[in-house]
Design an enzyme around this catalytic site. Structure first.
Site, short mmCIF file in Angstrom:
data_model
loop_
_atom_site.label_atom_id
_atom_site.label_comp_id
_atom_site.label_asym_id
_atom_site.label_seq_id
_atom_site.Cartn_x
_atom_site.Cartn_y
_atom_site.Cartn_z
N LYS A 13 0.84 -1.33 0.16
CA LYS A 13 0.05 -0.04 -0.04
C LYS A 13 1.06 1.16 0.11
CE LYS A 13 -2.00 -1.24 3.99
NZ LYS A 13 -1.12 -2.36 4.19
N ARG A 88 -9.58 1.02 9.35
CA ARG A 88 -9.04 -0.29 9.43
C ARG A 88 -9.84 -1.14 10.33
NH1 ARG A 88 -3.07 0.35 9.19
NH2 ARG A 88 -2.06 -1.83 9.31
N ARG A 127 11.87 -5.69 4.63
CA ARG A 127 11.80 -4.59 4.30
C ARG A 127 12.80 -3.84 5.29
NH1 ARG A 127 5.85 -1.58 5.56
NH2 ARG A 127 6.12 -2.83 7.39
N ARG A 160 11.87 -1.84 10.76
CA ARG A 160 10.92 -1.53 11.60
C ARG A 160 10.57 -2.58 12.87
NH1 ARG A 160 5.25 0.13 8.27
NH2 ARG A 160 4.21 -1.04 9.88
N ARG A 171 -0.06 -9.00 13.62
CA ARG A 171 -0.58 -8.23 12.77
C ARG A 171 -1.57 -8.75 11.44
NH1 ARG A 171 4.68 -5.51 10.75
NH2 ARG A 171 3.50 -4.36 9.20
P1 AP5 Z 1 4.95 -1.64 1.81
O1 AP5 Z 1 4.48 -0.85 0.53
O2 AP5 Z 1 5.75 -0.75 3.03
O3 AP5 Z 1 3.66 -2.47 2.37
P2 AP5 Z 1 2.25 -1.80 3.23
O4 AP5 Z 1 1.22 -2.48 2.74
O5 AP5 Z 1 2.34 -0.26 3.37
O6 AP5 Z 1 2.73 -2.50 4.70
P3 AP5 Z 1 2.67 -2.07 6.13
O7 AP5 Z 1 3.64 -2.99 6.79
O8 AP5 Z 1 3.32 -0.46 6.13
O9 AP5 Z 1 1.33 -1.92 6.27
P4 AP5 Z 1 0.63 -2.20 7.78
O10 AP5 Z 1 -0.76 -1.94 7.38
O11 AP5 Z 1 1.08 -3.26 8.79
O12 AP5 Z 1 1.31 -1.13 8.63
P5 AP5 Z 1 1.13 0.60 9.00
O13 AP5 Z 1 2.34 1.26 9.09
O14 AP5 Z 1 0.03 1.06 8.06
O15 AP5 Z 1 5.91 -2.83 1.21
C1 AP5 Z 1 6.58 -3.84 2.16
C2 AP5 Z 1 7.60 -4.32 1.78
O16 AP5 Z 1 7.33 -4.94 0.46
C3 AP5 Z 1 8.83 -3.04 1.38
O17 AP5 Z 1 10.01 -3.67 1.68
C4 AP5 Z 1 8.68 -2.80 -0.23
O18 AP5 Z 1 9.93 -2.34 -0.62
C5 AP5 Z 1 8.44 -4.15 -0.71
N1 AP5 Z 1 7.21 -4.14 -1.72
C6 AP5 Z 1 6.14 -3.42 -1.85
N2 AP5 Z 1 5.49 -3.67 -3.07
C7 AP5 Z 1 6.33 -4.74 -3.74
C8 AP5 Z 1 6.15 -5.48 -4.79
N3 AP5 Z 1 4.96 -5.12 -5.61
N4 AP5 Z 1 6.82 -6.47 -5.17
C9 AP5 Z 1 7.94 -6.78 -4.40
N5 AP5 Z 1 8.31 -6.00 -3.32
C10 AP5 Z 1 7.48 -5.07 -3.09
O19 AP5 Z 1 0.61 0.62 10.60
C11 AP5 Z 1 1.52 0.13 11.42
C12 AP5 Z 1 0.70 0.01 12.92
O20 AP5 Z 1 0.02 1.48 12.96
C13 AP5 Z 1 -0.49 -0.88 12.93
O21 AP5 Z 1 0.00 -2.38 13.15
C14 AP5 Z 1 -1.17 -0.25 14.02
O22 AP5 Z 1 -0.66 -0.69 15.14
C15 AP5 Z 1 -1.10 1.21 13.84
N6 AP5 Z 1 -2.19 1.39 12.85
C16 AP5 Z 1 -2.06 2.15 11.31
N7 AP5 Z 1 -3.12 2.37 10.95
C17 AP5 Z 1 -4.00 2.28 12.10
C18 AP5 Z 1 -5.35 2.33 12.02
N8 AP5 Z 1 -6.33 2.97 10.95
N9 AP5 Z 1 -6.44 2.25 13.24
C19 AP5 Z 1 -5.49 1.48 14.48
N10 AP5 Z 1 -4.24 1.31 14.33
C20 AP5 Z 1 -3.46 1.72 13.20
MG MG Z 2 2.66 1.07 4.78
#
Ligand code: AP5
Ligand code: MG
Length: 225
Positions: A13, A88, A127, A160, A171
């Site tokens: 994403k 979410r 990552r 991270r 997660r």
């Molecule tokens: P990346 O693009 O970073 O993936 P992502 O979908 O953004 O994954 P996240 O881990 O950031 O999602 P998340 O939902 O767990 O975390 P968030 O920060 O939102 O890609 C991942 C890796 O793959 C990278 O290394 C990239 O280079 C590689 N890659 C990407 N696309 C690729 C492809 N097509 N092919 C090959 N490689 C690829 O949330 C973190 C925490 O915050 C949560 O656990 C929670 O505690 C809190 N939080 C966030 N939002 C909320 C909410 N709405 N409500 C409550 N708590 C929340």
């Molecule tokens: Mg992300």
């Protein structure tokens, strides 16, 4: 256009949101990034959120909803933005719908990143992020030119804290039990689109662009009618 990116952790994403922001000028609002910035700066929100994030649990709805609705209201553009990681839960989605309807700027499109468990585990464990500019890499899929060093600003890369195997597992469980139901929520509204999250990043981007172009063309036709 207001777009929500929906999918499991590691679906890509953030990667796609950054590409869309760069190429099409969308404002990218990532809940995870905003929360991590709050944790880094030791704010009131950051102090409340840290333990939940470290454990791979969702930060309580009320904290996240207030934070994101404030961010949207104060954003430089309320017309064109991408929400990455929000909503979410169905409760978050209801609150978002209500507030955006008041502004007469509802969500136009939700893109679901259909991605396998195997892919997301490989992506999250590999990552790496830049400690200074936040650029994202992957040790094998998108490696930096020099190991451990950011191509863009030369700073050190880090992993991270919640990208450990144990927290990734948590997660994914949280995604299954609390977030996945949003797929049906948005399907019912008729605004859900799907991309193949398992593909390489440029291929996912081209699917995404095609969907966007079709939606923009539909909008233009509606205006003409
Ligand atoms: P990346 O693009 O970073 O993936 P992502 O979908 O953004 O994954 P996240 O881990 O950031 O999602 P998340 O939902 O767990 O975390 P968030 O920060 O939102 O890609 C991942 C890796 O793959 C990278 O290394 C990239 O280079 C590689 N890659 C990407 N696309 C690729 C492809 N097509 N092919 C090959 N490689 C690829 O949330 C973190 C925490 O915050 C949560 O656990 C929670 O505690 C809190 N939080 C966030 N939002 C909320 C909410 N709405 N409500 C409550 N708590 C929340
Ligand atoms: Mg992300």
């Amino acid at each position: 256009m207001r777009i929500v990116l929906l999918g499991p952790p590691g679906a890509g994403k953030g990667t796609q949101a950054i590409m869309l922001a760069d190429k099409k000028g969308f404002l990218h609002l990532s809940t995870g990034d905003i929360l991590r910035e709050n944790v880094k700066n030791g704010t009131f929100i950051g102090k409340k959120a840290k333990a939940f994030m470290d454990n791979g649990e969702l930060v309580p709805d009320d904290i996240v909803i207030e934070m994101m609705l404030d961010t949207i209201k104060n954003a430089r553009s309320q017309e064109d933005f991408i929400l990455d990681g929000f909503p979410r839960t169905v409760y978050q989605a209801n609150n978002l719908d209500r507030e955006l309807n008041k502004l007469k700027l509802p969500i136009d499109m939700v893109v679901y990143f259909k991605t396998s468990i195997k892919t997301v585990i490989l992506r999250l464990t590999g990552r790496r992020l830049c400690s200074r500019c936040g650029a994202s890499y992957h040790i094998t899929n998108m490696p930096p030119k020099k190991q451990g060093v950011c191509d863009k600003c030369g700073s050190e890369l880090y992993q991270r804290k919640d990208d450990s195997e144990e927290t990734i597992k948590k997660r994914l469980e949280v995604y299954d039990s609390q977030t996945k139901e949003l797929i049906d929520y948005y399907k019912t509204q008729g605004i859900l689109k799907e991309v193949s999250g398992d593909l390489e990043a440029p291929k996912v981007y081209s699917e995404l662009s095609e969907i966007l172009n079709t939606c923009e063309a539909d909008d233009r036709n509606k205006v003409r009618k």
